[in-house]
Structures are given as structure tokens and as C-alpha cells.
Write a protein that holds these residues in place. Structure first.
Motif, short mmCIF file in Angstrom:
data_model
loop_
_atom_site.label_atom_id
_atom_site.label_comp_id
_atom_site.label_asym_id
_atom_site.label_seq_id
_atom_site.Cartn_x
_atom_site.Cartn_y
_atom_site.Cartn_z
N LEU A 73 -66.30 107.78 -11.06
CA LEU A 73 -65.58 107.29 -9.77
C LEU A 73 -66.02 108.30 -8.67
O LEU A 73 -65.99 108.07 -7.36
N ALA A 74 -66.45 109.66 -9.10
CA ALA A 74 -66.56 110.78 -7.89
C ALA A 74 -67.72 110.12 -6.97
O ALA A 74 -67.88 110.92 -5.89
N GLU A 75 -68.62 109.42 -7.63
CA GLU A 75 -69.90 109.04 -7.15
C GLU A 75 -69.60 107.75 -6.22
O GLU A 75 -70.74 107.41 -5.27
N VAL A 76 -68.52 107.20 -6.36
CA VAL A 76 -68.08 105.94 -5.46
C VAL A 76 -67.61 106.55 -4.02
O VAL A 76 -66.84 107.39 -3.98
N SER A 77 -68.37 105.94 -2.97
CA SER A 77 -67.65 106.33 -1.65
C SER A 77 -66.37 105.54 -1.29
O SER A 77 -66.46 104.45 -1.62
N ASP A 78 -65.74 106.39 -0.10
CA ASP A 78 -64.51 105.57 0.37
C ASP A 78 -63.45 105.03 -0.68
O ASP A 78 -62.67 104.19 -0.52
N LEU A 79 -63.48 105.82 -1.88
CA LEU A 79 -62.34 105.34 -2.79
C LEU A 79 -61.01 105.95 -2.46
O LEU A 79 -60.90 107.23 -2.09
N PRO A 80 -60.20 105.04 -2.34
CA PRO A 80 -58.58 105.66 -2.16
C PRO A 80 -58.16 106.70 -3.08
O PRO A 80 -58.71 106.51 -4.42
N PRO A 81 -57.38 107.31 -3.10
CA PRO A 81 -56.81 108.42 -3.94
C PRO A 81 -56.40 107.63 -5.42
O PRO A 81 -55.49 106.80 -5.12
N VAL A 82 -56.73 108.23 -6.23
CA VAL A 82 -56.42 107.71 -7.63
C VAL A 82 -55.76 108.98 -8.43
O VAL A 82 -56.32 109.80 -8.27
N ARG A 83 -55.01 108.59 -9.47
CA ARG A 83 -54.56 109.61 -10.24
C ARG A 83 -54.81 109.16 -11.75
O ARG A 83 -54.58 107.78 -12.07
N PHE A 84 -55.36 110.06 -12.51
CA PHE A 84 -55.44 109.75 -14.17
C PHE A 84 -54.63 110.67 -14.86
O PHE A 84 -54.62 111.93 -14.67
N ASP A 85 -53.86 110.20 -15.82
CA ASP A 85 -53.19 110.85 -16.90
C ASP A 85 -53.74 110.98 -18.19
O ASP A 85 -54.40 109.83 -18.63
N MET A 86 -53.45 111.77 -19.01
CA MET A 86 -53.83 111.75 -20.41
C MET A 86 -52.75 111.14 -21.22
O MET A 86 -51.60 111.82 -21.36
N ILE A 87 -52.89 110.23 -21.92
CA ILE A 87 -51.81 109.47 -22.51
C ILE A 87 -51.90 109.39 -24.19
O ILE A 87 -50.97 109.17 -25.13
N GLY A 88 -52.99 109.82 -24.69
CA GLY A 88 -53.44 109.79 -26.09
C GLY A 88 -53.40 110.93 -26.82
O GLY A 88 -52.88 111.97 -26.15
N ASN A 89 -53.03 110.97 -28.31
CA ASN A 89 -53.27 112.18 -28.85
C ASN A 89 -54.49 113.15 -28.45
O ASN A 89 -55.33 112.88 -28.26
N LEU A 90 -53.76 114.65 -28.31
CA LEU A 90 -54.75 115.51 -27.81
C LEU A 90 -54.96 116.54 -29.06
O LEU A 90 -53.92 117.14 -29.16
N GLN A 91 -56.22 116.85 -29.21
CA GLN A 91 -56.42 117.91 -30.24
C GLN A 91 -56.55 119.11 -29.54
O GLN A 91 -57.02 119.12 -28.38
N THR A 92 -56.20 120.22 -30.04
CA THR A 92 -56.43 121.37 -29.34
C THR A 92 -57.81 121.84 -28.96
O THR A 92 -58.03 122.53 -27.89
N ASN A 93 -59.03 121.33 -29.61
CA ASN A 93 -60.10 121.59 -29.34
C ASN A 93 -60.51 121.06 -28.05
O ASN A 93 -61.79 121.06 -27.59
N LYS A 94 -59.86 119.91 -27.64
CA LYS A 94 -60.11 119.01 -26.58
C LYS A 94 -59.38 119.42 -25.36
O LYS A 94 -59.46 118.60 -24.15
N ILE A 95 -58.67 120.41 -25.19
CA ILE A 95 -57.50 120.89 -24.07
C ILE A 95 -58.43 121.10 -22.77
O ILE A 95 -57.79 120.77 -21.77
#
Length: 245
Positions: A73-95
Motif C-alpha cells: 500500500l505504501a507504493e500506491v499514490s494518493d491513498l487516503p489515510p488508512v489504519r491497520f490493527d493486529m487482531i490475531g494471536n501474536l507470538q512473542t517472536n513476532k512482536i
């Protein structure tokens, strides 16, 4: 893609009408629920279509997918502001992959994970890589299902003194998932989450617990009736063939 865009635009109108209806039934203020488009099963083209259809909040289950989609998405020009959340199980080695990318982590399911996130955030703040604590939601397994992760209510009560002290996280509320297949059971689960939140908020008035992240494609109306402030919708958003009950 034009046909797909038309379909998910139409579906978004249907979803928002259901949201408004549930808010009216529960005598809550219009606009008091946010709709998250859960993009875990779709690619970046479908996310772009959803953005064009009007969605601005997205949820990912896997850190690697969060990284990949944000990079594309960072490569897309003129993109409106968007937000991403992390909603799945999170392992400590992926923090580390999530920090600085996810606006909020919905799936803090144990004291151990909360402490690990907090310590890594504090190190990044000290090094100048992050400016502030990481917003999080505490995952509560109020239904008691063995297959689901999260604090039991008693575990959350016992851990809350320590959780409230962690400087690297900023608790914003609670999250849960209901058993599938029975809307009355789902509604009872969401009511239990709200009651747990209200209890903790009374005991810890200095902690902001305003957010209740609950309700998915099959049961989001029931979640709103019981106080949800954020519903997480996947198939109903991205699959035009999914039947909206």
C-alpha cells in the motif's frame, strides 16, 4: 474489478444500515460503532477496492501479512489515510514485526505477552524508534471455550494490577470472540464482556476501557446491542456471495 467494487460498495451500504438499526434499537448514538474490514483472506487489490468503497480501518491476523500489505500500500499514490490493527494471536517472536505498524493490538491474551510487548516498546522508545506506548486491547475468554485464547475473567481480575503498571502499553479496552452458530449464546457472551469491562472500569478508574471489540460477520448486530464499539467483519465485507442475515 469494477464489478467487485460495485458489489462491496453495495454490501457496505447494507452493513452500515444494519449497524445504524442496531444502534437505534439499543438507543445508542449514531456513529458510536466503528466497522473494521478484516482483510486476512484477501490480497492488496481487494483492500484497495475496500478503501475506495469507504473503509478506513483494517485488521490482519498474521504479522507477515500486515507487513506485506502495508508495504504494498505504501507504493500506491494518493491513498487516503488508512489504519491497520493486529487482531490475531501474536507470538512473542513476532512482536517486533507488529510494533510501529499496527495502530492497536487486539489480541493481548496473557500477562506474559503484555509484559513482552511492554518491554520491547520501552526499548524502542528509549532508542527513538517509537514515540509512545503501544495501544492494546486485552483478550478475554468470557465464553470459557477451551479452543479460544485469552484471559479468563478471574485471570484478568488477578492480572490487572500488574497490567495497569506496564509503561510500554496503553490499555484501551477488551476484546472477545463468541461461540459460533447460536446468536443468543453470542449475545450472552457479549453481555458478559461488557459486564466484565464495567466491573474493571469501576475498580480501576484510571485505566481507559472504553473500547469493546466484539462482533463478526455472523453476529455483529447482537454485539452492537450489547455495547460493542468496534465490529470485525471479514467475509461479509469482502465476499459478495456471503449472505447477510
Amino acid at each position: 474489478m469494477d464489478e467487485y467494487l460495485d458489489a462491496i460498495r453495495h454490501r457496505r451500504d447494507e452493513i452500515m444500515a444494519r449497524v445504524d438499526e442496531a444502534l437505534e434499537r439499543s438507543r445508542r448514538a449514531p456513529g458510536s460503532v466503528r466497522v473494521m474490514a478484516v482483510s486476512k483472506t484477501v490480497g492488496t487489490p481487494q483492500v484497495l477496492a475496500a478503501i475506495e468503497a469507504g473503509y478506513g480501518l483494517f485488521g490482519e491476523n498474521r504479522p507477515q501479512e500486515l507487513v506485506r500489505k502495508l508495504g504494498e500500500l505504501a507504493e500506491v499514490s494518493d491513498l487516503p489515510p488508512v489504519r491497520f490493527d493486529m487482531i490475531g494471536n501474536l507470538q512473542t517472536n513476532k512482536i517486533n514485526a507488529v510494533l510501529g505498524r499496527a495502530a492497536c493490538i487486539h489480541s493481548v491474551s496473557s500477562l506474559h505477552l503484555a509484559e513482552a510487548i511492554s518491554s520491547r516498546v520501552q526499548r524502542r522508545i528509549e532508542s527513538g524508534e517509537l514515540a509512545a506506548a503501544q495501544p492494546v486491547l486485552l483478550e478475554a475468554n468470557v465464553s470459557g471455550e477451551l479452543s479460544k485464547s485469552g484471559f479468563t475473567p478471574d485471570e484478568l481480575r488477578a492480572a490487572f494490577p500488574r497490567l495497569s503498571e506496564l509503561r510500554g502499553i496503553r490499555i484501551q479496552g477488551l476484546m472477545t470472540m463468541a461461540p459460533r452458530g447460536d446468536k443468543s449464546v453470542a449475545r450472552s457472551t457479549f453481555a458478559s464482556l461488557r459486564e466484565l469491562r464495567d466491573e474493571l472500569a469501576g475498580d480501576w478508574p484510571g485505566v481507559d476501557l472504553a473500547e469493546l471489540s466484539c462482533g463478526m460477520s455472523e453476529d455483529f448486530s447482537e454485539a452492537i446491542l450489547e455495547g460493542s464499539t468496534l465490529v470485525r467483519l471479514g467475509r461479509v465485507v469482502f465476499d459478495p456471495a456471503f449472505e447477510l442475515e
